[in-house]
Design a protein around this motif. Structure first.
Motif, PDB file in Angstrom:
ATOM      1  N   SER A 164      11.659   2.290  15.976  1.00 42.81           N
ATOM      2  CA  SER A 164      10.955   3.261  16.819  1.00 42.81           C
ATOM      3  C   SER A 164       9.633   3.650  16.179  1.00 42.81           C
ATOM      4  O   SER A 164       8.638   3.872  16.874  1.00 42.81           O
ATOM      5  N   CYS A 165       9.619   3.713  14.852  1.00 38.41           N
ATOM      6  CA  CYS A 165       8.360   4.011  14.167  1.00 38.41           C
ATOM      7  C   CYS A 165       7.320   2.929  14.459  1.00 38.41           C
ATOM      8  O   CYS A 165       6.142   3.223  14.697  1.00 38.41           O
ATOM      9  N   TYR A 166       7.810   1.731  14.438  1.00 35.72           N
ATOM     10  CA  TYR A 166       6.893   0.628  14.703  1.00 35.72           C
ATOM     11  C   TYR A 166       6.341   0.721  16.117  1.00 35.72           C
ATOM     12  O   TYR A 166       5.132   0.563  16.352  1.00 35.72           O
ATOM     13  N   GLY A 167       7.272   1.033  17.044  1.00 35.58           N
ATOM     14  CA  GLY A 167       6.845   1.174  18.435  1.00 35.58           C
ATOM     15  C   GLY A 167       5.806   2.272  18.592  1.00 35.58           C
ATOM     16  O   GLY A 167       4.774   2.091  19.262  1.00 35.58           O
ATOM     17  N   MET A 168       6.039   3.393  17.936  1.00 34.75           N
ATOM     18  CA  MET A 168       5.103   4.523  18.022  1.00 34.75           C
ATOM     19  C   MET A 168       3.753   4.134  17.456  1.00 34.75           C
ATOM     20  O   MET A 168       2.709   4.395  18.048  1.00 34.75           O
ATOM     21  N   ALA A 169       3.815   3.521  16.285  1.00 34.29           N
ATOM     22  CA  ALA A 169       2.564   3.159  15.620  1.00 34.29           C
ATOM     23  C   ALA A 169       1.782   2.173  16.477  1.00 34.29           C
ATOM     24  O   ALA A 169       0.545   2.232  16.572  1.00 34.29           O
ATOM     25  N   LEU A 170       2.528   1.298  17.092  1.00 32.83           N
ATOM     26  CA  LEU A 170       1.875   0.291  17.932  1.00 32.83           C
ATOM     27  C   LEU A 170       1.198   0.966  19.109  1.00 32.83           C
ATOM     28  O   LEU A 170       0.048   0.669  19.450  1.00 32.83           O
ATOM     29  N   ALA A 171       1.915   1.916  19.711  1.00 32.47           N
ATOM     30  CA  ALA A 171       1.377   2.594  20.880  1.00 32.47           C
ATOM     31  C   ALA A 171       0.172   3.440  20.506  1.00 32.47           C
ATOM     32  O   ALA A 171      -0.814   3.499  21.225  1.00 32.47           O
ATOM     33  N   LYS A 172       0.248   4.063  19.351  1.00 28.85           N
ATOM     34  CA  LYS A 172      -0.865   4.937  18.948  1.00 28.85           C
ATOM     35  C   LYS A 172      -1.963   4.168  18.248  1.00 28.85           C
ATOM     36  O   LYS A 172      -2.948   4.756  17.792  1.00 28.85           O
ATOM     37  N   LYS A 173      -1.751   2.896  18.083  1.00 26.90           N
ATOM     38  CA  LYS A 173      -2.711   2.024  17.398  1.00 26.90           C
ATOM     39  C   LYS A 173      -2.977   2.500  15.980  1.00 26.90           C
ATOM     40  O   LYS A 173      -4.105   2.513  15.500  1.00 26.90           O
ATOM     41  N   GLU A 174      -1.936   2.940  15.355  1.00 25.61           N
ATOM     42  CA  GLU A 174      -2.052   3.331  13.949  1.00 25.61           C
ATOM     43  C   GLU A 174      -1.823   2.115  13.075  1.00 25.61           C
ATOM     44  O   GLU A 174      -1.299   1.098  13.534  1.00 25.61           O
ATOM     45  N   LEU A 211      -0.114  -0.479  10.868  1.00 27.25           N
ATOM     46  CA  LEU A 211       1.289  -0.866  10.895  1.00 27.25           C
ATOM     47  C   LEU A 211       1.800  -1.268   9.523  1.00 27.25           C
ATOM     48  O   LEU A 211       2.981  -1.561   9.371  1.00 27.25           O
ATOM     49  N   GLU A 212       0.881  -1.304   8.589  1.00 29.97           N
ATOM     50  CA  GLU A 212       1.239  -1.915   7.307  1.00 29.97           C
ATOM     51  C   GLU A 212       2.453  -1.271   6.664  1.00 29.97           C
ATOM     52  O   GLU A 212       3.367  -1.946   6.196  1.00 29.97           O
ATOM     53  N   ALA A 213       2.465   0.064   6.692  1.00 33.60           N
ATOM     54  CA  ALA A 213       3.545   0.777   6.010  1.00 33.60           C
ATOM     55  C   ALA A 213       4.901   0.436   6.622  1.00 33.60           C
ATOM     56  O   ALA A 213       5.873   0.148   5.919  1.00 33.60           O
ATOM     57  N   PRO A 261       0.818  -1.203   0.000  1.00 34.05           N
ATOM     58  CA  PRO A 261       0.000   0.000   0.000  1.00 34.05           C
ATOM     59  C   PRO A 261       0.856   1.260   0.000  1.00 34.05           C
ATOM     60  O   PRO A 261       0.528   2.247  -0.614  1.00 34.05           O
ATOM     61  N   LEU A 262       1.961   1.204   0.672  1.00 33.82           N
ATOM     62  CA  LEU A 262       2.819   2.381   0.739  1.00 33.82           C
ATOM     63  C   LEU A 262       4.239   1.938   0.514  1.00 33.82           C
ATOM     64  O   LEU A 262       4.671   0.919   1.031  1.00 33.82           O
ATOM     65  N   LYS A 263       4.890   2.728  -0.249  1.00 35.68           N
ATOM     66  CA  LYS A 263       6.282   2.370  -0.489  1.00 35.68           C
ATOM     67  C   LYS A 263       7.173   3.182   0.435  1.00 35.68           C
ATOM     68  O   LYS A 263       6.861   4.310   0.773  1.00 35.68           O
ATOM     69  N   PHE A 286       5.373 -10.126  12.609  1.00 36.28           N
ATOM     70  CA  PHE A 286       4.519 -11.035  11.839  1.00 36.28           C
ATOM     71  C   PHE A 286       4.217 -12.347  12.543  1.00 36.28           C
ATOM     72  O   PHE A 286       3.380 -13.101  12.087  1.00 36.28           O
ATOM     73  N   GLY A 287       4.989 -12.635  13.591  1.00 33.66           N
ATOM     74  CA  GLY A 287       4.678 -13.855  14.322  1.00 33.66           C
ATOM     75  C   GLY A 287       5.609 -15.000  14.008  1.00 33.66           C
ATOM     76  O   GLY A 287       6.534 -14.904  13.191  1.00 33.66           O
ATOM     77  N   GLN A 288       5.306 -16.113  14.656  1.00 35.77           N
ATOM     78  CA  GLN A 288       6.217 -17.250  14.669  1.00 35.77           C
ATOM     79  C   GLN A 288       6.453 -17.853  13.296  1.00 35.77           C
ATOM     80  O   GLN A 288       7.579 -18.174  12.935  1.00 35.77           O
ATOM     81  N   LYS A 289       5.388 -17.949  12.505  1.00 32.95           N
ATOM     82  CA  LYS A 289       5.553 -18.666  11.242  1.00 32.95           C
ATOM     83  C   LYS A 289       6.511 -17.925  10.303  1.00 32.95           C
ATOM     84  O   LYS A 289       7.424 -18.524   9.739  1.00 32.95           O
ATOM     85  N   GLU A 290       6.290 -16.631  10.225  1.00 32.49           N
ATOM     86  CA  GLU A 290       7.178 -15.827   9.387  1.00 32.49           C
ATOM     87  C   GLU A 290       8.608 -15.906   9.889  1.00 32.49           C
ATOM     88  O   GLU A 290       9.558 -15.911   9.096  1.00 32.49           O
ATOM     89  N   PHE A 291       8.719 -15.944  11.193  1.00 34.74           N
ATOM     90  CA  PHE A 291      10.031 -16.007  11.817  1.00 34.74           C
ATOM     91  C   PHE A 291      10.777 -17.251  11.339  1.00 34.74           C
ATOM     92  O   PHE A 291      11.928 -17.191  10.891  1.00 34.74           O
ATOM     93  N   VAL A 292      10.089 -18.382  11.402  1.00 33.29           N
ATOM     94  CA  VAL A 292      10.716 -19.644  11.007  1.00 33.29           C
ATOM     95  C   VAL A 292      11.028 -19.626   9.510  1.00 33.29           C
ATOM     96  O   VAL A 292      12.112 -20.023   9.084  1.00 33.29           O
ATOM     97  N   ASP A 293      10.076 -19.112   8.741  1.00 28.84           N
ATOM     98  CA  ASP A 293      10.310 -19.044   7.294  1.00 28.84           C
ATOM     99  C   ASP A 293      11.541 -18.202   6.985  1.00 28.84           C
ATOM    100  O   ASP A 293      12.355 -18.534   6.120  1.00 28.84           O
ATOM    101  N   CYS A 294      11.622 -17.106   7.708  1.00 23.20           N
ATOM    102  CA  CYS A 294      12.745 -16.203   7.472  1.00 23.20           C
ATOM    103  C   CYS A 294      14.062 -16.901   7.790  1.00 23.20           C
ATOM    104  O   CYS A 294      15.028 -16.800   7.028  1.00 23.20           O
ATOM    105  N   LEU A 295      14.059 -17.621   8.902  1.00 22.52           N
ATOM    106  CA  LEU A 295      15.299 -18.315   9.256  1.00 22.52           C
ATOM    107  C   LEU A 295      15.621 -19.401   8.238  1.00 22.52           C
ATOM    108  O   LEU A 295      16.796 -19.661   7.930  1.00 22.52           O
TER     109      LEU A 295
END
Lengths: 516, 750
Positions: B64-74, B76-78, B28-30, B112-121
């Motif tokens: 930090s952006c992720y943390g902010m977005a999480l806190a503000k409930k904005e 997260l996709e971008a 959605p956003l680059k 993204f959670g556990q599955k993505e984590f394992v895939d990434c590894l």
């Protein structure tokens, strides 16, 4: 003995050149004079015809009455010196403009020196010795060439002032320049001078008259000039002569039309009482109108320097005046003021402006920036194109900045390369060239002016040929050692020469085989 | 910026649409959109990808952006997209940076959670298989995953997240093989284990053992392997197998594992340890028994001790042997900017490999296999910090070929070297690859890969970095191989078609003549039309001359073709693409001068090239000298020609035409003015005049242009003579123009 410091003004110009003069001390002696003057003083009328043979034409009398005006007030007390300058061999006549009149002996020496701005250099020199009182004598200019002495005598007679003598001064070609008209008494002369700028009867010409005593200045400096000269008169020539060896004058410009010399004198005298020697406003010789500038002459250098600082912009009449050092005024004001004078007069010593040191103006710079590079130009291409003019020190390409930089070993190679490759279209790229700098990164085509350019090192002096298509940065230490950059001092043998030639051909073949 | 040095840099930064592995979101956003705080840092990192500090800064900002977005409930996709893209970008450029793979995995787990984590590894161990810590983390993740799925350990995911992030932050920059905390806390999950799951995990462990098991510093991996196996069963045959494999390997902690092995081995029967029945029999025989079961516990202990001691001494010897090298190998991780320490270490690796190869030569057939594996492992390890050393790749490939490795293995190695790690400028490797393929009779594969390589360098990809020298070299190689391996009867029309199609641009892609030319010849190879078609698309002005020269050389073999060659010259010599080709002119100068000895033609050719082409002065000079040499060497023949008077000029003018003085060198003046920017842009102007004007403006000081020079407007110099005594005709005084402009200060373009 008082030596007048003659001076001349260039008509219509702004040159004011008070002459350095040669003062002689001690009383004037006739023998002396005769020895120098070859007794021609006594016989001047006879000599006018062959004047041309005995004097250089450096001493020319400008027939406008201005040349001698400046020393007028002093000359009445002149004792002797007429300015041996004009006879001294090997003197610098260009700076010796003296007008001296030996009043006590009733001699007149109309000696002017005018070499600058002269329209016809060959037309004149002049020397006159007069035994008549200069107060009775008038200078008369703008003569009709057809007039003879008698004609002029007739003109004056017609006007009711019969002169006692008329002497026309002629130039080499015999053309009349001006004349001196002597009246019987000063009153007659004063009356006659009133006819200045009035038409000559029976002619289209206009009288140009001046007191032959140099009293010209069109009656201007009268106010103070006369006073001062009188004041100075009893003092004897000796001290005066000493003092006036140096001139402390200032140029005053931007004068309004209605400013008179009195006003100018008043202004300066008010500020520097007692030290203003003389003022002079230049006027147009035909119209008598002020030319808008003049000169102020001081007795003391301190006053000159002070005025230079303080009088600039002072309102005189209805406008501010401009003050500057007069051209040719004393170059040696006073020991203590020397420095001040030099700093204050930058306009006088204008050093030739040199361009600031930039890559372009540095004669030792061997670095070329090549602009407009793209990926279709490889380093090998650049070396092939640029290497044939001489040995390269390095060759760098920055594709992002679209630029490259090459440095030659010798300046000559770089100049040749510049002429050959400026604007060359290489592999479809329009290349531009400019002189570069090693310190300046190839960041962009735009020049970062903030990076200061420091002069390039002088390239090595190599008179022989340097190898082509070699980039020093690509060579190992060993190869660098093998490079024969200096010309061998001995003659080389045929076999060596052949070997060199073969090497060259081998290099050529290798290049042709590898180049795309 | 110089040219990219390594193939991976060609595609950097990766095209935006290619998102990271495993995340196929519609973006959605680059990250480039200007609304995000990370853009500035992003640009500076992309500008200078070698500086890892910039990347660290970028990732910190994103975090930090992720943390902010999480806190503000904005939304997260971008941020998520940006993170994935940026990590992928970095890791596509430097796939061997294990530290960043682990960071990436940690971020994936967080976002993204556990599955993505394992895939990434999983991706990480594929991309960077020699990293012990990645393997450990990957396998640990699999084990933990198993536990989570079982639901046995409720809060484990929380803990794992914590430990992983801790680990990764600890090991950010370098992976130095430090023991990571492997907790065998999940050992209580042995009941009700899904056997398929366990089996798949075990397979992964085995795969890991085969890849990094021989790594001298792989103790953490083995620890976790043992922990995994013992968590399943304390007494399984898998466990003892692991141990038996482990104790033979020369590892840093070999005695530690030996001791553990001894403890474990006591629980097993002797025949479970010595599985080789023949060996067992010889061991038992001294005790006068035939079966292991008959042994007493002391006896079996004795046999075990002797057996393990043998293993131990052997392993110890190996470790001592390699210790003198291993002790000097300190840098195991990849860094983009190498220091001199890396160079020193590279030398050590080379000596190490030579040493091990010597051992291989004297090894018994039994030992050979393990010794080969050992050497391969050292190669693989060396290729992490020294992946840009072509010498190492070449040595590796040569070794593989000598030990008779299978074709695919060697090919994949070449592939990695050529398309990823070896310097682009190392043409030799690519030539060797082409030879290797041809030796294995893989003509089509050779075509595919060479064209792929050409395409990579041709600048026609998204990134449009044109690596000209590599591109030309590859084309040259390819054409050489074609000419060499395809019969002339088909290669000649093939090249001709390429040339015709290139210059007749109208039907460049439509012509079907290629397929017509396809001759079903039985000898050697035949070129598939798609290959020549794809080459056709990759040709440019630089490379077409190579094709032409190859073609001409091909047809020159036969004397009947002389006319063809000359016709070809007449048809094409004015093409601008050939105006800059040294090879093309070199061919014709030599053809006419050396082979045909037709000096009239040679004269025409040299005259044309010295006045019209855009060749470097160096080559023009060379051709003029060649002409001089050819004529001089064949003077009798030249003089006997009816047009001999034309032939004298090259003898006289050689020095004039090669002069560096533009006043003397009129041919160079012509050549330069034809190729001058201004005269090209300005078609109406008389050619040559602009160049000479430009030249005139900077005479005396090249580069400082004096735009105006004063001129006399009523010059009478060019008029008729007049008599000075003729007063009426005295010319007026000169009047001037441009005096003021000429006196104005010069403008320096710097």
């Amino acid at each position: 003995m008082y030596s007048n410091n003659g001076s001349s003004y260039r008509p219509g110009g702004d040159l004011y050149r008070p002459g350095r003069h040669n003062q002689r001390q001690g009383n004037y002696k006739n023998e002396d004079y005769a020895g120098r003057g070859n007794e021609r003083a006594q016989n001047y009328p006879d000599r006018s015809s062959n004047r041309s043979d005995y004097r250089s034409n450096r001493n020319t009398y400008k027939p406008n009455g201005l040349y001698n005006g400046y020393g007028q007030s002093d000359q009445r007390n002149l004792n002797s010196q007429y300015g041996g300058n004009s006879y001294g061999a090997g003197r610098d006549y260009g700076h010796q403009n003296s007008n001296s009149y030996q009043q006590p002996r009733q001699r007149f020496q109309g000696q002017g020196n005018y070499t600058r701005g002269q329209k016809s250099p060959g037309d004149g020199y002049h020397l006159v010795y007069s035994q008549i009182q200069s107060e009775n004598q008038l200078w008369m200019g703008d003569l009709d060439p057809r007039w003879s002495e008698n004609d002029i005598l007739d003109i004056w007679t017609e006007l009711g002032e019969r002169p006692t003598n008329v002497k026309i001064m002629r130039d080499k070609t015999g053309r009349s320049q001006y004349c001196f008209v002597t009246f019987s008494n000063p009153t007659a002369a004063n009356t006659a001078v009133q006819r200045h700028r009035t038409p000559v009867p029976g002619s289209s010409r206009i009288f140009k008259l001046n007191k032959a005593s140099g009293g010209g200045s069109l009656g201007a400096s009268t106010g103070m000039g006369a006073d001062q000269s009188r004041q100075n008169a009893p003092g004897g020539g000796h001290s005066m002569g000493q003092r006036s060896t140096v001139d402390y004058s200032l140029f005053v410009g931007d004068l309004a039309q209605d400013i008179t010399e009195q006003m100018l004198y008043g202004k300066f005298n008010q500020k520097y009482p007692g030290v203003v020697k003389q003022v002079k406003i230049m006027t147009d010789m035909n119209t008598g109108m002020s030319k808008g500038f003049g000169f102020v002459r001081f007795h003391k250098p301190e006053a000159q320097q002070a005025a230079l600082k303080e009088m600039n912009g002072v309102i005189l009449g209805d406008r501010p005046i401009r003050v500057g050092l007069a051209n040719g005024s004393s170059q040696e004001p006073a020991p203590g003021l020397k420095k001040a004078a030099s700093t204050l007069s930058p306009s006088l010593k204008l050093p030739q402006q040199q361009p600031s040191l930039t890559p372009s103006s540095d004669p030792n710079n061997c670095v070329l920036d090549i602009l407009g590079i793209n990926y279709s130009i490889t380093r090998d291409d650049l070396v092939a194109h640029y290497g044939s003019f001489g040995t390269l020190v390095y060759c760098k390409i920055d594709y992002k900045a679209q630029a490259a930089q090459v440095k030659y070993l010798l300046r000559g190679s770089a100049e040749k390369a510049f002429l050959f490759t400026d604007g060359f279209v290489m592999n479809g790229c329009n290349l531009g060239l400019r002189w570069g700098s090693e310190e300046r990164p190839l960041a962009s085509a735009k020049v970062d002016k903030s990076v200061k350019y420091s002069a390039a090192e002088k390239p090595p002096t190599i008179y022989g040929e340097v190898p082509d298509a070699v980039v020093l940065e690509d060579l190992s230490e060993e190869q660098l050692g093998d490079l024969k950059l200096t010309e061998p001092s001995e003659l080389i043998g045929v076999s060596d020469f052949d070997q060199l030639n073969e090497d060259r051909i081998a290099r050529r073949e290798a290049y042709l085989a590898l180049a795309y | 910026m110089a040219l990219p040095k390594y193939p991976l840099e060609l595609a950097f930064p990766p095209h935006r649409k290619e998102s990271a592995q495993g995340s196929n979101h519609n973006l959605p956003l680059k990250p480039t959109s200007n609304t995000h705080p990370w853009n500035l840092v992003y640009n500076s990192a992309i500008e200078d990808p070698q500086t890892l500090a910039k990347w660290d800064e970028l990732f910190a900002v994103l975090d930090s952006c992720y943390g902010m977005a999480l806190a503000k409930k904005e939304p997260l996709e971008a941020v998520k997209t940006a993170v994935v893209e940026l990590y992928s970008a970095l890791l596509s450029l430097f796939p061997l940076m294990a530290g960043y793979w682990r960071l990436f995995a940690a971020v994936k787990l967080k976002m993204f959670g556990q599955k993505e984590f394992v895939d990434c590894l999983k991706c990480a161990v594929t991309a960077c298989p020699q990293s012990v810590s990645l393997w450990v983390e990957y396998l640990q993740a699999l084990v933990d995953d198993l536990d989570v799925q079982k639901g046995k350990v409720e809060d484990s995911s929380h803990e794992i997240e914590k430990t992983t992030t801790e680990n990764s932050s600890k090991n950010q920059s370098a992976e130095n093989g430090e023991p990571s905390t492997i907790d065998s806390a999940s050992s209580n999950s042995q009941e009700s284990v899904d056997p398929n799951k366990i089996e798949s995990i075990r397979l992964e462990f085995q795969r890991g053992a085969s890849v990094i098991g021989r790594n001298f510093n792989s103790e953490t991996f083995w620890d976790s392997y043992i922990a995994f196996e013992s968590s399943i069963s304390d007494l399984s045959e898998h466990l003892i197998k692991v141990y038996l494999q482990l104790v033979t390997l020369p590892l840093y902690l070999y005695s530690h594992f030996y001791n553990k092995f001894l403890d474990t081995a006591k629980k097993y029967r002797i025949d479970e340890i010595i599985t080789d029945s023949e060996l067992l029999a010889t061991k038992i025989a001294p005790f006068g028994k035939s079966l292991a079961d008959e042994l007493s516990s002391e006896e079996s202990q004795q046999i075990l001790d002797a057996f393990t001691y043998d293993i131990f001494t052997e392993t110890q010897r190996k470790v001592n042997d390699c210790w003198k090298f291993e002790s000097e190998l300190q840098l195991h991780s990849f860094v983009p900017t190498l220091s001199s320490a890396y160079d020193a270490q590279f030398e050590v690796y080379l000596k190490y490999l030579d040493h091990e190869m010597q051992i291989l030569e004297t090894a018994t057939p039994d030992e050979k296999e393990s010794q080969v594996a050992q050497i391969l492992n050292i190669f693989e390890r060396a290729l992490i910090p020294h992946c840009h050393e072509p010498q190492l790749w070449r040595k590796y490939i040569a070794f593989l070929i000598t030990v008779g490795s299978e074709f695919e293995k060697v090919q994949s190695l070449y592939d990695a070297a050529i398309f990823k790690f070896a310097p682009i400028a190392d043409y030799q490797l690519r030539d060797e690859y082409a030879e290797f393929l041809m030796n294995n009779a893989k003509f089509d594969l050779m075509n595919i890969d060479m064209i792929r390589s050409i395409k990579q360098y041709s600048g026609t990809l998204d990134k449009s970095i044109y690596v000209k020298s590599a591109y030309l070299h590859d084309i040259k190689t390819l054409i050489r191989l074609w000419v060499q391996h395809v019969p002339a009867a088909s290669s000649e029309p093939l090249l001709e078609t390429l040339i015709n199609n290139y210059f007749d641009r109208v039907d460049r892609y439509k012509k079907d003549s290629l397929s017509k030319n396809e001759i079903q010849n039985k000898e050697e190879y035949s070129l598939k039309p798609e290959h020549s078609m794809s080459l056709q698309k990759l040709l440019n002005d630089d490379s077409i001359s190579l094709i032409i020269v190859s073609y001409l050389q091909l047809i020159r073999v036969s004397d009947e073709n002389v006319l063809r060659i000359r016709k070809f010259y007449n048809k094409y010599h004015q093409e601008s693409a050939l105006a800059r080709s040294v090879q093309f002119w070199n061919f014709f100068v030599r053809f006419e001068g050396q082979d045909m000895k037709n000096f009239v033609n040679l004269g025409h050719i040299v005259n044309y090239l010295k006045e019209n082409t855009a060749l470097p002065k160096q080559s023009v000079d060379a051709f003029i000298e060649l002409q001089h040499a050819f004529v001089c060497c064949n003077l009798t023949k030249a003089m006997s020609s009816p047009e001999s008077k034309h032939l004298l000029s090259p003898l006289i003018n050689t020095h004039r035409d090669t002069s560096e003085d533009l006043f003397v060198n009129s041919s160079a003046r012509k050549r330069l003015s034809k190729n001058h920017v201004e005269s090209r842009n300005n078609l109406t102007a008389q050619k040559g005049s602009i160049f000479s004007q430009t030249l005139k403006k900077q005479l005396g000081h090249p580069g400082v242009v004096r735009e105006y020079s004063p001129e006399i407007t009523n010059s009478w110099i060019e008029r008729d003579w007049i008599l000075l005594s003729d007063v009426d005709k005295i010319p007026p005084l000169p009047t001037f123009r441009l005096v003021d402009k000429a006196n104005s200060p010069l403008i320096y373009h710097d």
